[in-house]
Design a protein around this motif. Structure first.
Motif, PDB file in Angstrom:
ATOM      1  N   ALA A  35      82.479  56.385  88.793  1.00  0.00           N
ATOM      2  CA  ALA A  35      82.809  57.351  89.821  1.00  0.00           C
ATOM      3  C   ALA A  35      82.115  56.959  91.121  1.00  0.00           C
ATOM      4  CB  ALA A  35      82.377  58.753  89.401  1.00  0.00           C
ATOM      5  N   ASP A  36      82.774  57.232  92.241  1.00  0.00           N
ATOM      6  CA  ASP A  36      82.187  56.878  93.530  1.00  0.00           C
ATOM      7  C   ASP A  36      80.809  57.512  93.729  1.00  0.00           C
ATOM      8  OD1 ASP A  36      85.329  56.917  95.410  1.00  0.00           O
ATOM      9  OD2 ASP A  36      84.377  55.340  94.225  1.00  0.00           O
ATOM     10  N   SER A  37      80.604  58.680  93.172  1.00  0.00           N
ATOM     11  CA  SER A  37      79.360  59.400  93.368  1.00  0.00           C
ATOM     12  C   SER A  37      78.158  58.737  92.704  1.00  0.00           C
ATOM     13  CB  SER A  37      79.492  60.837  92.862  1.00  0.00           C
ATOM     14  OG  SER A  37      79.819  60.859  91.486  1.00  0.00           O
ATOM     15  N   VAL A  38      78.397  57.819  91.759  1.00  0.00           N
ATOM     16  CA  VAL A  38      77.284  57.197  91.040  1.00  0.00           C
ATOM     17  C   VAL A  38      77.229  55.690  91.218  1.00  0.00           C
ATOM     18  CG1 VAL A  38      77.388  59.037  89.318  1.00  0.00           C
ATOM     19  CG2 VAL A  38      78.489  56.834  88.839  1.00  0.00           C
ATOM     20  N   LYS A  39      78.177  55.103  91.919  1.00  0.00           N
ATOM     21  CA  LYS A  39      78.180  53.658  92.120  1.00  0.00           C
ATOM     22  C   LYS A  39      76.896  53.208  92.801  1.00  0.00           C
ATOM     23  CE  LYS A  39      83.171  52.846  92.344  1.00  0.00           C
ATOM     24  NZ  LYS A  39      84.317  52.490  93.218  1.00  0.00           N
ATOM     25  N   GLY A  40      76.321  52.147  92.279  1.00  0.00           N
ATOM     26  CA  GLY A  40      75.080  51.624  92.814  1.00  0.00           C
ATOM     27  C   GLY A  40      73.839  52.279  92.269  1.00  0.00           C
ATOM     28  N   ARG A  41      73.997  53.385  91.540  1.00  0.00           N
ATOM     29  CA  ARG A  41      72.849  54.091  90.975  1.00  0.00           C
ATOM     30  C   ARG A  41      72.863  54.109  89.449  1.00  0.00           C
ATOM     31  NH1 ARG A  41      72.234  59.320  91.691  1.00  0.00           N
ATOM     32  NH2 ARG A  41      74.461  59.784  91.972  1.00  0.00           N
ATOM     33  N   PHE A  42      74.048  54.213  88.855  1.00  0.00           N
ATOM     34  CA  PHE A  42      74.180  54.284  87.402  1.00  0.00           C
ATOM     35  C   PHE A  42      74.735  52.977  86.866  1.00  0.00           C
ATOM     36  CE2 PHE A  42      74.859  59.174  86.869  1.00  0.00           C
ATOM     37  CZ  PHE A  42      73.726  59.418  87.629  1.00  0.00           C
ATOM     38  N   THR A  43      74.348  52.631  85.645  1.00  0.00           N
ATOM     39  CA  THR A  43      74.854  51.445  84.972  1.00  0.00           C
ATOM     40  C   THR A  43      75.229  51.790  83.543  1.00  0.00           C
ATOM     41  OG1 THR A  43      73.445  49.984  86.304  1.00  0.00           O
ATOM     42  CG2 THR A  43      74.393  49.071  84.287  1.00  0.00           C
ATOM     43  N   ILE A  44      76.472  51.513  83.172  1.00  0.00           N
ATOM     44  CA  ILE A  44      76.918  51.696  81.804  1.00  0.00           C
ATOM     45  C   ILE A  44      76.910  50.341  81.100  1.00  0.00           C
ATOM     46  CG2 ILE A  44      79.373  51.446  82.370  1.00  0.00           C
ATOM     47  CD1 ILE A  44      79.984  53.533  80.210  1.00  0.00           C
ATOM     48  N   SER A  45      76.509  50.338  79.845  1.00  0.00           N
ATOM     49  CA  SER A  45      76.499  49.118  79.055  1.00  0.00           C
ATOM     50  C   SER A  45      76.704  49.480  77.592  1.00  0.00           C
ATOM     51  CB  SER A  45      75.187  48.341  79.244  1.00  0.00           C
ATOM     52  OG  SER A  45      74.078  49.108  78.819  1.00  0.00           O
ATOM     53  N   ARG A  46      76.974  48.485  76.770  1.00  0.00           N
ATOM     54  CA  ARG A  46      77.160  48.759  75.353  1.00  0.00           C
ATOM     55  C   ARG A  46      76.627  47.613  74.518  1.00  0.00           C
ATOM     56  NH1 ARG A  46      83.359  49.798  74.571  1.00  0.00           N
ATOM     57  NH2 ARG A  46      82.772  49.928  72.341  1.00  0.00           N
ATOM     58  N   ASP A  47      76.187  47.954  73.320  1.00  0.00           N
ATOM     59  CA  ASP A  47      75.734  46.996  72.329  1.00  0.00           C
ATOM     60  C   ASP A  47      76.581  47.239  71.091  1.00  0.00           C
ATOM     61  OD1 ASP A  47      74.486  45.478  70.378  1.00  0.00           O
ATOM     62  OD2 ASP A  47      72.469  45.935  71.067  1.00  0.00           O
ATOM     63  N   ASN A  48      77.624  46.459  70.932  1.00  0.00           N
ATOM     64  CA  ASN A  48      78.567  46.701  69.846  1.00  0.00           C
ATOM     65  C   ASN A  48      77.936  46.485  68.476  1.00  0.00           C
ATOM     66  OD1 ASN A  48      80.601  47.373  71.619  1.00  0.00           O
ATOM     67  ND2 ASN A  48      81.496  45.326  71.668  1.00  0.00           N
ATOM     68  N   ALA A  49      76.958  45.603  68.380  1.00  0.00           N
ATOM     69  CA  ALA A  49      76.281  45.382  67.104  1.00  0.00           C
ATOM     70  C   ALA A  49      75.523  46.619  66.649  1.00  0.00           C
ATOM     71  CB  ALA A  49      75.333  44.192  67.208  1.00  0.00           C
ATOM     72  N   LYS A  50      75.117  47.470  67.586  1.00  0.00           N
ATOM     73  CA  LYS A  50      74.378  48.686  67.278  1.00  0.00           C
ATOM     74  C   LYS A  50      75.223  49.946  67.435  1.00  0.00           C
ATOM     75  CE  LYS A  50      69.901  46.712  68.528  1.00  0.00           C
ATOM     76  NZ  LYS A  50      68.688  46.846  69.376  1.00  0.00           N
ATOM     77  N   ASN A  51      76.510  49.794  67.696  1.00  0.00           N
ATOM     78  CA  ASN A  51      77.420  50.932  67.871  1.00  0.00           C
ATOM     79  C   ASN A  51      76.905  51.907  68.929  1.00  0.00           C
ATOM     80  OD1 ASN A  51      78.925  49.794  65.806  1.00  0.00           O
ATOM     81  ND2 ASN A  51      78.347  51.328  64.276  1.00  0.00           N
ATOM     82  N   THR A  52      76.393  51.370  70.017  1.00  0.00           N
ATOM     83  CA  THR A  52      75.715  52.192  71.008  1.00  0.00           C
ATOM     84  C   THR A  52      76.192  51.865  72.415  1.00  0.00           C
ATOM     85  OG1 THR A  52      73.748  52.350  69.611  1.00  0.00           O
ATOM     86  CG2 THR A  52      73.474  52.874  71.935  1.00  0.00           C
ATOM     87  N   VAL A  53      76.354  52.911  73.223  1.00  0.00           N
ATOM     88  CA  VAL A  53      76.633  52.770  74.640  1.00  0.00           C
ATOM     89  C   VAL A  53      75.501  53.448  75.400  1.00  0.00           C
ATOM     90  CG1 VAL A  53      78.055  54.868  74.734  1.00  0.00           C
ATOM     91  CG2 VAL A  53      78.355  53.073  76.459  1.00  0.00           C
ATOM     92  N   PHE A  54      75.150  52.892  76.561  1.00  0.00           N
ATOM     93  CA  PHE A  54      74.026  53.370  77.341  1.00  0.00           C
ATOM     94  C   PHE A  54      74.486  53.780  78.739  1.00  0.00           C
ATOM     95  CE2 PHE A  54      72.617  50.066  74.439  1.00  0.00           C
ATOM     96  CZ  PHE A  54      71.578  50.691  73.760  1.00  0.00           C
ATOM     97  N   LEU A  55      73.732  54.670  79.334  1.00  0.00           N
ATOM     98  CA  LEU A  55      73.917  55.009  80.739  1.00  0.00           C
ATOM     99  C   LEU A  55      72.543  55.035  81.392  1.00  0.00           C
ATOM    100  CD1 LEU A  55      76.072  55.792  82.882  1.00  0.00           C
ATOM    101  CD2 LEU A  55      75.415  58.174  82.459  1.00  0.00           C
ATOM    102  N   GLN A  56      72.258  54.015  82.187  1.00  0.00           N
ATOM    103  CA  GLN A  56      71.020  53.960  82.948  1.00  0.00           C
ATOM    104  C   GLN A  56      71.259  54.642  84.283  1.00  0.00           C
ATOM    105  OE1 GLN A  56      67.880  52.724  82.154  1.00  0.00           O
ATOM    106  NE2 GLN A  56      67.325  53.718  84.090  1.00  0.00           N
ATOM    107  N   MET A  57      70.477  55.664  84.579  1.00  0.00           N
ATOM    108  CA  MET A  57      70.647  56.464  85.778  1.00  0.00           C
ATOM    109  C   MET A  57      69.410  56.310  86.650  1.00  0.00           C
ATOM    110  SD  MET A  57      72.352  59.923  84.140  1.00  0.00           S
ATOM    111  CE  MET A  57      70.842  60.346  83.271  1.00  0.00           C
ATOM    112  N   ASN A  58      69.601  55.768  87.842  1.00  0.00           N
ATOM    113  CA  ASN A  58      68.519  55.536  88.787  1.00  0.00           C
ATOM    114  C   ASN A  58      68.745  56.335  90.058  1.00  0.00           C
ATOM    115  OD1 ASN A  58      67.332  53.582  87.054  1.00  0.00           O
ATOM    116  ND2 ASN A  58      68.648  51.977  87.918  1.00  0.00           N
ATOM    117  N   ARG A  59      67.672  56.536  90.804  1.00  0.00           N
ATOM    118  CA  ARG A  59      67.723  57.267  92.075  1.00  0.00           C
ATOM    119  C   ARG A  59      68.494  58.569  91.920  1.00  0.00           C
ATOM    120  NH1 ARG A  59      69.308  52.221  93.401  1.00  0.00           N
ATOM    121  NH2 ARG A  59      71.294  52.881  94.325  1.00  0.00           N
ATOM    122  N   LEU A  60      68.087  59.328  90.934  1.00  0.00           N
ATOM    123  CA  LEU A  60      68.786  60.563  90.607  1.00  0.00           C
ATOM    124  C   LEU A  60      68.664  61.587  91.727  1.00  0.00           C
ATOM    125  CD1 LEU A  60      67.838  60.681  86.874  1.00  0.00           C
ATOM    126  CD2 LEU A  60      70.183  60.850  87.735  1.00  0.00           C
TER     127      LEU A  60
END
Length: 134
Positions: free
Chosen positions: A65-90
């Motif tokens: 979303a435009d509101s979080v670009k440059g601040r949030f990062t989504i990633s996934r680790d398929n071996a661990k069945n996990t998705v992450f959301l790193q949220m910075n400069r909240l």
């Protein structure tokens, strides 16, 4: 059945960071985790649900979303069945319940400019509260 569960929410000061995790289960008798598009959504009190970010099965295609670009990062680790959301400069306006969602990748298309609608996602977590103080 597929189940997803979020964790990592909590209180944080404006300008701070939080990392959310979402783990999927119940995949052994069905599709593998890498067969799913994953997304993060949020809903603030009195407001509509808002898409935050989504990621393709391989992680190669990501949208924000435009509101979080440059601040949030989504990633996934398929071996661990996990998705992450790193949220910075909240910011205080990031305060919401954050939900993790999944949908088979055969059902939707992810581009760098557009995430699938929340209505397209099949499986949802219970949500985790993020509260950003001003």
């Amino acid at each position: 059945q597929v189940q997803v569960e979020e964790s990592g929410g909590g209180p944080v000061q404006a300008g701070g960071s939080l990392s959310l995790s979402c783990t999927a289960s119940g995949l052994s008798s069905g599709l593998d985790f890498d067969d799913y598009v994953m997304g993060w959504f949020r809903q603030a009190p009195g407001k509509e649900r808002e898409g935050v970010a989504c990621i393709s099965w391989s992680g190669a295609i990501i949208s924000y979303a435009d509101s979080v670009k440059g601040r949030f990062t989504i990633s996934r680790d398929n071996a661990k069945n996990t998705v992450f959301l790193q949220m910075n400069r909240l910011k205080p306006e990031d305060t919401a319940v954050y939900y993790c969602a999944a949908v088979p990748d055969s059902k939707v298309v992810v581009t760098t400019k557009l995430c699938p609608s929340g209505d397209d996602f099949t499986y949802w977590g219970q949500g985790t509260q993020v509260t950003v103080s001003s």
